[in-house]
Design a protein around this motif. Sequence first.
Motif, short mmCIF file in Angstrom:
data_model
loop_
_atom_site.label_atom_id
_atom_site.label_comp_id
_atom_site.label_asym_id
_atom_site.label_seq_id
_atom_site.Cartn_x
_atom_site.Cartn_y
_atom_site.Cartn_z
N ILE A 198 0.84 -1.20 0.00
CA ILE A 198 0.00 0.00 0.00
C ILE A 198 0.87 1.25 0.00
CG2 ILE A 198 -1.57 1.38 1.44
CD1 ILE A 198 -2.90 -1.36 2.22
N TRP A 199 1.87 1.28 0.86
CA TRP A 199 2.72 2.47 0.93
C TRP A 199 3.63 2.59 -0.29
CZ3 TRP A 199 0.79 6.16 3.26
CH2 TRP A 199 -0.02 5.95 4.36
N SER A 203 1.28 3.90 -2.92
CA SER A 203 0.81 5.24 -2.58
C SER A 203 1.88 6.31 -2.82
CB SER A 203 0.36 5.30 -1.12
OG SER A 203 -0.75 4.44 -0.93
N THR A 231 -12.91 7.11 3.18
CA THR A 231 -12.53 6.87 1.79
C THR A 231 -13.63 7.27 0.82
OG1 THR A 231 -11.18 5.00 2.54
CG2 THR A 231 -11.69 5.11 0.18
N ILE A 266 -5.36 7.53 -2.55
CA ILE A 266 -4.75 6.25 -2.96
C ILE A 266 -4.58 5.29 -1.77
CG2 ILE A 266 -2.70 5.13 -3.95
CD1 ILE A 266 -2.41 7.66 -5.74
N PRO A 267 -3.87 5.69 -0.70
CA PRO A 267 -3.73 4.73 0.40
C PRO A 267 -5.07 4.40 1.06
CG PRO A 267 -2.81 6.86 1.02
CD PRO A 267 -3.12 6.93 -0.44
N LEU A 279 -6.74 1.70 -1.04
CA LEU A 279 -6.03 0.43 -0.89
C LEU A 279 -6.24 -0.19 0.49
CD1 LEU A 279 -2.74 1.37 -2.77
CD2 LEU A 279 -4.64 -0.03 -3.63
N TRP A 286 -13.02 9.76 -2.33
CA TRP A 286 -13.00 9.16 -3.66
C TRP A 286 -14.12 9.73 -4.52
CZ3 TRP A 286 -12.94 3.12 -4.37
CH2 TRP A 286 -12.53 2.80 -5.66
#
Length: 175
Positions: A15-16, A19, A153, A128-129, A132, A157
């Motif tokens: 994820i990181w 991201s 989120t 993004i993170p 995910l 989004w």
Amino acid sequence: MQSSAGNSKKYNVWIWILSITIPLAVAALFSVKIPGVERLGFLPPIYATINGITALILVTAVFQIRKGNRKLHERLMKTAIGCSVLFLILYIIYHMTSDSTTYGGEGILKYIYFFILITHILLSIIVIPFVLITYVRAISGQFYKHRKIARITYPLWLYVAISGVVVYIMISPYY
């Protein structure tokens, strides 16, 4: 078999990595121009439409999970992620073949445009993170944690998807 905590740590690393890598790659690719390729001016309305579709999918997915339809919710969310990836690919291709378009509006509309554009760009990086992590929590069965972060989120989004359409509509006369 690896524990849920072990899987989460493995996912967190990815994820990181994603991201950080995705925004850096997009920024780097803005300076790359593909020689000999004509401007792909037909792409902005396509990727703006994909943003609009993503927004509709997100709203539908939330409606479906509230109705208890977990399977359809899951399919819709995977589709929304796929749409976002497709958007990103088309966006990068467009900017590797075309110069950026300058907004030509004046007065208050110019400030509104730049506010929407800047918040769209910043939140598209920030989300993004969140996307995910939310996805990983769902697929790993951590539904309480999934719901908790999905409440953050989802509006981020959704804003990114809708503001992408608004930015396109506002700049489209200047292409």
